[in-house]
Design a protein around this motif. Sequence first.
Motif, PDB file in Angstrom:
ATOM      1  N   UNK A 272      -8.456   5.641   8.546  1.00 22.48           N
ATOM      2  CA  UNK A 272      -9.680   6.431   8.692  1.00 22.48           C
ATOM      3  C   UNK A 272     -10.878   5.521   8.917  1.00 22.48           C
ATOM      4  N   UNK A 273     -11.002   4.487   8.103  1.00 18.10           N
ATOM      5  CA  UNK A 273     -12.139   3.575   8.224  1.00 18.10           C
ATOM      6  C   UNK A 273     -12.089   2.799   9.534  1.00 18.10           C
TER       7      UNK A 273
ATOM      8  N   UNK B 297      -9.588  10.483  -8.044  1.00 17.09           N
ATOM      9  CA  UNK B 297      -8.419   9.812  -7.466  1.00 17.09           C
ATOM     10  C   UNK B 297      -8.838   8.882  -6.334  1.00 17.09           C
ATOM     11  N   UNK B 298      -9.813   9.308  -5.534  1.00 18.60           N
ATOM     12  CA  UNK B 298     -10.305   8.458  -4.447  1.00 18.60           C
ATOM     13  C   UNK B 298     -10.941   7.194  -5.015  1.00 18.60           C
ATOM     14  N   UNK B 299     -11.671   7.321  -6.106  1.00 14.04           N
ATOM     15  CA  UNK B 299     -12.292   6.149  -6.735  1.00 14.04           C
ATOM     16  C   UNK B 299     -11.231   5.162  -7.184  1.00 14.04           C
ATOM     17  N   UNK B 300     -10.159   5.650  -7.806  1.00 13.58           N
ATOM     18  CA  UNK B 300      -9.069   4.760  -8.229  1.00 13.58           C
ATOM     19  C   UNK B 300      -8.417   4.085  -7.028  1.00 13.58           C
ATOM     20  N   UNK B 301      -8.202   4.845  -5.964  1.00 17.41           N
ATOM     21  CA  UNK B 301      -7.614   4.288  -4.743  1.00 17.41           C
ATOM     22  C   UNK B 301      -8.521   3.199  -4.172  1.00 17.41           C
TER      23      UNK B 301
ATOM     24  N   UNK C 124     -13.754  10.383   2.057  1.00 11.70           N
ATOM     25  CA  UNK C 124     -12.375   9.877   1.984  1.00 11.70           C
ATOM     26  C   UNK C 124     -11.519  10.826   1.157  1.00 11.70           C
ATOM     27  N   UNK C 125     -12.052  11.284   0.029  1.00 12.99           N
ATOM     28  CA  UNK C 125     -11.321  12.232  -0.819  1.00 12.99           C
ATOM     29  C   UNK C 125     -10.993  13.513  -0.048  1.00 12.99           C
TER      30      UNK C 125
ATOM     31  N   UNK D  82       0.825  -1.203   0.000  1.00  6.84           N
ATOM     32  CA  UNK D  82       0.000   0.000   0.000  1.00  6.84           C
ATOM     33  C   UNK D  82       0.858   1.251   0.000  1.00  6.84           C
ATOM     34  N   UNK D  83       0.330   2.304  -0.602  1.00  6.01           N
ATOM     35  CA  UNK D  83       0.950   3.610  -0.513  1.00  6.01           C
ATOM     36  C   UNK D  83       0.397   4.364   0.689  1.00  6.01           C
ATOM     37  N   UNK D  84       0.896   5.575   0.884  1.00  8.76           N
ATOM     38  CA  UNK D  84       0.489   6.385   2.029  1.00  8.76           C
ATOM     39  C   UNK D  84      -1.012   6.655   2.030  1.00  8.76           C
ATOM     40  N   UNK D  85      -1.597   6.918   0.879  1.00  3.21           N
ATOM     41  CA  UNK D  85      -3.035   7.189   0.820  1.00  3.21           C
ATOM     42  C   UNK D  85      -3.847   5.956   1.181  1.00  3.21           C
TER      43      UNK D  85
END
Length: 146
Positions: free
Chosen positions: A41-42, A63-67, A53-54, A31-34
């Motif tokens: 968070x969850x 970007x949040x959707x891709x993550x 989340x975004x 995983x990356x930092x995001x």
Amino acid sequence: MSADNEVARAVRDLVLAGDRYRGAVGRSAGLGASGVSTLALLFLEGPATPGAIARHLGITTASATQLLDRLEAAGHVRRRPDPADRRSCLVELEPGGRRYVAATYDDFAERIGRVVAGRSGAEIAAVAGFLHAASNILAGPGAGAG
């Protein structure tokens, strides 16, 4: 070096060490930092919308959707319909994601516990108060300006 500069350097060093720690535990799970921040968070706040989340990460909803697609494909999270808004969904941890974050927090708490051991209640309260105040001022209005 002035006391203010020494404290600022110590806080900077702590922030950088935290970034390195998050990077290391993220890499151990691919995983990356995001991704690590999203799982945390969850874990701490419970299910969240992709938009929340975004905003938390300071990224676009695309970007949040891709993550979230990557986290879902890896089995860390799942999306389910939002009962409060049928146009949206909620993202929640899957058991594997929950275990990963819990183990990370256990390791983190054990490491910090080594630093806290032997300190008085007054010392711990003073340090905790300082760290909370520093966190609030760093994350508050104007963060990143200048």
